[in-house]
Design a protein around this motif. Structure first.
Motif, PDB file in Angstrom:
ATOM      1  N   ILE A   1      -9.682  78.577  69.351  1.00  0.00           N
ATOM      2  CA  ILE A   1      -8.354  79.033  69.789  1.00  0.00           C
ATOM      3  C   ILE A   1      -7.314  78.213  69.031  1.00  0.00           C
ATOM      4  CG2 ILE A   1      -6.742  78.879  71.750  1.00  0.00           C
ATOM      5  CD1 ILE A   1      -9.166  79.520  73.547  1.00  0.00           C
ATOM      6  N   GLU A   2      -6.239  78.880  68.608  1.00  0.00           N
ATOM      7  CA  GLU A   2      -5.182  78.161  67.897  1.00  0.00           C
ATOM      8  C   GLU A   2      -3.902  78.187  68.727  1.00  0.00           C
ATOM      9  OE1 GLU A   2      -4.991  79.006  63.772  1.00  0.00           O
ATOM     10  OE2 GLU A   2      -3.129  77.872  63.466  1.00  0.00           O
ATOM     11  N   LEU A   3      -3.412  77.009  69.026  1.00  0.00           N
ATOM     12  CA  LEU A   3      -2.157  76.906  69.780  1.00  0.00           C
ATOM     13  C   LEU A   3      -1.276  75.871  69.090  1.00  0.00           C
ATOM     14  CD1 LEU A   3      -2.660  74.739  72.977  1.00  0.00           C
ATOM     15  CD2 LEU A   3      -4.439  74.965  71.250  1.00  0.00           C
TER      16      LEU A   3
ATOM     17  N   VAL B   1       3.202  71.762  66.298  1.00  0.00           N
ATOM     18  CA  VAL B   1       2.135  71.457  65.335  1.00  0.00           C
ATOM     19  C   VAL B   1       0.900  72.259  65.748  1.00  0.00           C
ATOM     20  CG1 VAL B   1       0.643  69.650  64.400  1.00  0.00           C
ATOM     21  CG2 VAL B   1       3.049  69.141  64.945  1.00  0.00           C
ATOM     22  N   SER B   2       0.307  72.947  64.805  1.00  0.00           N
ATOM     23  CA  SER B   2      -0.833  73.810  65.097  1.00  0.00           C
ATOM     24  C   SER B   2      -2.088  72.982  65.414  1.00  0.00           C
ATOM     25  CB  SER B   2      -1.092  74.715  63.887  1.00  0.00           C
ATOM     26  OG  SER B   2      -2.167  75.563  64.189  1.00  0.00           O
TER      27      SER B   2
ATOM     28  N   THR C   1     -11.153  74.951  76.584  1.00  0.00           N
ATOM     29  CA  THR C   1     -10.496  73.632  76.567  1.00  0.00           C
ATOM     30  C   THR C   1      -9.213  73.691  77.401  1.00  0.00           C
ATOM     31  OG1 THR C   1     -11.347  73.289  74.330  1.00  0.00           O
ATOM     32  CG2 THR C   1      -9.514  71.874  75.016  1.00  0.00           C
ATOM     33  N   THR C   2      -8.990  72.671  78.229  1.00  0.00           N
ATOM     34  CA  THR C   2      -7.721  72.622  78.971  1.00  0.00           C
ATOM     35  C   THR C   2      -6.619  72.114  78.043  1.00  0.00           C
ATOM     36  OG1 THR C   2      -7.994  70.339  79.705  1.00  0.00           O
ATOM     37  CG2 THR C   2      -8.902  72.067  81.148  1.00  0.00           C
ATOM     38  N   VAL C   3      -5.396  72.407  78.425  1.00  0.00           N
ATOM     39  CA  VAL C   3      -4.261  71.890  77.648  1.00  0.00           C
ATOM     40  C   VAL C   3      -4.268  70.364  77.690  1.00  0.00           C
ATOM     41  CG1 VAL C   3      -1.734  71.831  77.483  1.00  0.00           C
ATOM     42  CG2 VAL C   3      -2.901  74.001  77.976  1.00  0.00           C
TER      43      VAL C   3
ATOM     44  N   TYR D   1      -5.106  65.398  73.913  1.00  0.00           N
ATOM     45  CA  TYR D   1      -5.845  64.280  73.313  1.00  0.00           C
ATOM     46  C   TYR D   1      -6.460  64.670  71.977  1.00  0.00           C
ATOM     47  CZ  TYR D   1      -5.386  61.599  77.630  1.00  0.00           C
ATOM     48  OH  TYR D   1      -4.880  60.897  78.686  1.00  0.00           O
ATOM     49  N   LEU D   2      -6.981  65.903  71.916  1.00  0.00           N
ATOM     50  CA  LEU D   2      -7.679  66.331  70.691  1.00  0.00           C
ATOM     51  C   LEU D   2      -6.710  66.529  69.530  1.00  0.00           C
ATOM     52  CD1 LEU D   2     -10.070  68.947  72.334  1.00  0.00           C
ATOM     53  CD2 LEU D   2     -10.768  66.797  71.217  1.00  0.00           C
ATOM     54  N   GLY D   3      -5.544  67.115  69.844  1.00  0.00           N
ATOM     55  CA  GLY D   3      -4.675  67.529  68.738  1.00  0.00           C
ATOM     56  C   GLY D   3      -3.374  66.769  68.653  1.00  0.00           C
ATOM     57  N   ALA D   4      -3.119  65.858  69.612  1.00  0.00           N
ATOM     58  CA  ALA D   4      -1.855  65.108  69.580  1.00  0.00           C
ATOM     59  C   ALA D   4      -2.126  63.700  70.087  1.00  0.00           C
ATOM     60  CB  ALA D   4      -0.804  65.816  70.426  1.00  0.00           C
TER      61      ALA D   4
END
Lengths: 374, 78
Positions: free
Chosen positions: B2-4, B9-10, B17-19, B24-27
């Motif tokens: 999933i891309e959010l 920032v992408s 996955t929860t927000v 943690y994963l992407g920021a």
């Protein structure tokens, strides 16, 4: 003697009494059971009320004291002079607002009517279609738990705190949970909803209320907003009622009330009551629908049959002084209650008539007090 | 996948996955800044502590109670 005065209860009323007595040079011992009461859970709205002359005198005097205290209160007390807008939803309520204005102005409380467009400009988040509002500019808000702590610390050397539970009161003596007896020249009972545990003869009933606070949405509202129907709800003596009441917290959060329920001491948040309260709030602030609430909780107001607190010496227990039954106005009226109690204790003439607050106004104690009053 | 986006920032995460996890994963894991200026992050993971409030597609939500969806726009609250 363990102190000049023992105060039972470190809520806003007990703290204000301790502060006033310490200011007059007395050594005060404040005993609190740490159970928490209305001070810890209320809104802290400082509001001039005009339901009767006694309530007006007490609230007006008290708000004047709060305004003076505000110059020195620390930031954690979060005092703001935001004023109150009493909202009129129809012509009948607008008439009520005008009557309220006349009553308040007679007693020197600054207030003015806002027209439909002035109300819109002052509070754009309110729904369209409200007729107008009565603005009481001297009203305010305070974070009562910290204000109580501040009051107890102000004359620190003369105020001692004891975390203990009082299990019996006998005139100017109190018995603690550990069976110790403490005594003083005077004992002040200021433990709100818990007062009937020590004085079962006091006509105090719990009135449950729900409150809810949102996430931060700064500048959404600017005044304490109260529907005029609040007064009807506040006077109900049975059943469940709700009325719109919203407060702008200095943090940007919106603090929402109100509900009233009798004869329950269950502190659980009740979904159906909370839902009714929020539905009412949505009728006034439709934008709340998209906002996030972060907490809701309940509390109990200590209500007397006539809505006025009981202030003065207990007619049957010399040395025991009562400062209880403040219902939903304890934060507002704590300074005036403290003034009245101290003036009576020192045999001075208080700033306003003490008689409407005597315990003797209720049956049973009436005869004794009528004879004692010159 | 999933891309959010998190703060524009992408970020790509696995389905389910929860927000809160995506923070943690992407920021940097931070959900918001408290009134006294302290950074806060998801704590209880079960919708009680309210520390993970973020703005998702323009509305305030709890990150730990929200599953990531394609094209979701997450903004941390400061």
């Amino acid at each position: 003697m363990n102190a000049d005065v023992i105060v039972i209860g470190a809520g806003i009323v007990g703290s204000a009494c301790a502060d006033e007595l310490a200011r007059r040079g007395l050594d005060v011992l404040v005993i609190d059971s740490q159970r928490g009461g209305a001070t810890a859970v209320g809104m802290g709205h400082l509001v001039a009320m005009d339901d009767n002359l006694a309530e007006m005198a007490l609230t007006q005097y008290s708000i004047g004291v709060w305004r003076e205290l505000a110059k020195n209160l620390d930031a954690s007390c979060a005092y703001r002079n935001c004023g109150t807008l009493w909202l009129a939803a129809d012509d009948a309520e607008m008439q009520g607002a005008e009557q309220k204005m006349a009553a308040l102005q007679t007693h020197g409380v600054a207030c003015e009517m806002l027209s439909t467009s002035e109300l819109q400009a002052a509070e754009p988040a309110l729904r369209k279609g409200l007729i107008g509002a009565l603005k009481v500019s001297g009203d305010g808000i305070v974070y009562a738990p910290n204000a109580a702590r501040w009051l107890l610390a102000r004359h620190a050397p003369q105020i001692t705190r004891l975390d203990a539970t009082v299990v019996e009161v006998d005139g100017n003596r109190v018995r603690l949970h550990d069976q110790r007896w403490l005594s003083a020249t005077a004992v002040v009972l200021a433990n709100g909803i818990h007062a009937t545990e020590l004085c079962p003869e006091l006509p105090i009933r719990p009135k449950k209320g729900h409150l809810l606070i949102t996430d931060r949405y700064p500048q959404l509202i600017h005044h304490q907003l109260v529907e005029l129907g609040y007064i009807t709800s506040a006077h109900a003596n049975e059943g469940t009622s709700v009325a719109f009441n919203a407060q702008p917290r200095p943090t940007g959060q919106i603090f929402i009330g109100s509900s009233r329920q009798f004869d329950t001491l269950d502190n659980e948040v009740e979904g159906p009551v909370l839902a009714r309260m929020l539905k009412r709030a949505l009728e006034y602030l439709p934008g709340l629908e998209d906002m996030n609430a972060i907490r809701s909780w309940t509390g109990f107001r200590a209500a007397t049959p006539d809505g006025l607190p009981i202030l003065g010496e207990h007619p049957q227990q010399p040395g025991l002084w009562l400062a209880v039954g403040h219902e939903g106005l304890g934060v507002t009226t704590a300074p005036g209650s403290a003034h009245l109690l101290a003036a009576l204790m020192f045999k001075e003439i208080p700033a306003f008539d003490a008689r409407p607050y005597q315990f003797g106004r209720f049956s049973g104690a009436a005869a004794t007090v009528a004879e004692a009053t010159p | 996948m999933i891309e959010l986006s998190i703060n524009h920032v992408s970020v790509r995460v696995a389905e389910g996955t929860t927000v809160a996890a995506a923070l943690y994963l992407g920021a940097n894991g931070i959900s918001r800044v408290s009134i006294s200026g302290e950074v806060r992050a998801p704590l209880c993971g079960m919708g009680i502590c309210q520390e993970c409030r973020v703005t998702i597609n323009g509305r305030r939500h709890l990150a730990c109670q929200t599953l990531c969806q394609d094209a979701m726009s997450v903004e941390t609250c400061t």
